[in-house]
Design an enzyme around this catalytic site. Sequence first.
Site, PDB file in Angstrom:
ATOM      1  CG  LEU A 222      58.060  70.525 -47.942  1.00 20.45           C
ATOM      2  CD1 LEU A 222      57.194  70.065 -49.018  1.00 20.45           C
ATOM      3  CD2 LEU A 222      59.248  69.678 -47.793  1.00 20.45           C
ATOM      4  CB  SER A 223      56.553  72.352 -43.997  1.00 20.49           C
ATOM      5  OG  SER A 223      55.968  72.271 -42.936  1.00 20.49           O
ATOM      6  CG  LEU A 224      57.158  78.521 -41.810  1.00 17.33           C
ATOM      7  CD1 LEU A 224      55.815  79.111 -41.449  1.00 17.33           C
ATOM      8  CD2 LEU A 224      58.298  78.867 -40.752  1.00 17.33           C
TER       9      LEU A 224
END
Length: 399
Positions: A222-224
């Site tokens: 998730l995200s990075l």
Amino acid sequence: MKQLLFPHDQQFWYETLRVFGHAAYGGADFGEVVATADRIVAGDYDSWHDAWLATAERLASEAAKAHPVTARELNLRASTYYRSAEFFLHGKPEDPRIAYAYERSVECFQAALSENIVPVEIPYEGTVLHGYFYRAPGDGPKPLLVMHNGFDGAAEEMHFFGALGAERGYHVLTFDGPGQPAAIHGSGLVFRPDWENVVGPVLDYAITRPEVDPARIALLGLSLGGALAPRAAAYEPRIAAVIAVDGVYDAATAVTSALPFSREELANRANAATDPELDAIFAVARKQNPTIRWALDHGRYVMGASSDRAFVASYLDYHVRNGIAERITCPVLVCDAADDLFFSGDGKTKPEPQQLFDHLTGPKTMLRFTAEEGADAHCHVGAQRLATGRIYDWLDATL
């Protein structure tokens, strides 16, 4: 998505929307979020902390006197609010409010767990990584979805992806890797770009569990984590499928898109012994852009960097460039948010999810999420049920 609260502070609005999103799975309540936000002064980190802490403390206190089901519900929401309380304080790592709110967040989360979710410790380089194992019902080996957060999220927040897995017949294993909350607080482990050396020990642990089918292990970041998980999949053959929410080809664009330098020039200047001009640019950017202000503070904290330049120099290593993406052979799902606060690009280059997708040479699928769906924010925090449903459906078809 229109900023309904904090209209002049996109970072405060995004973090509020992120909390709103957890209401879909009982991690927040709409009225509690609105009432808390109403007490916050935009851009004031102390105000943000005090408001969320007060809400969390009130719910935790009520949970201590409530009946069991109500107590679990209260504790799950309190965990979210404690986690939010310390979110913007990392510019001063010695601030005792950070540890207090984080520890209370974990305590409340664990008090809210059902019997099919258990905390786990994963052996890792002389210490352990902390996470949670979600056991699907039924007998016999089942597929496993391993998942981790990104630059600023915790394993506890992955609950709102992971809890659905058991309903769909998947075991789920969440964990905090180096640079993520449990590793920072418990062992002082800062981020590292070679994420395959983090996921490897996690898989070593996972396949020791007899209920796991080792041939059907997927990884979600998730995200990075949308760069970290693909990076791991490029070098870890035990991963049968990988999901990037959202896709990231070069994480440094979140910083470089706001600066008047090429990536190469920024790398040279960030690694220089001194660069007063670049330091001054960062100082101005902090004042003008609330997202840059937060990212530099938090980046120094999770990278163990002594300055903004040192953080940026480290962050340039977080990518799947130079042939790394092309190494991935398993099926990849790349998610894309139409109005991503961090990875939509600078208007001159393609958004990060598209760049990742273009460089993949194996089986690949793109899932685009739009404003009309209420899902255009980074990681689709405003439409978590929509996003998780589509992701698990892809995983069903793939595994």
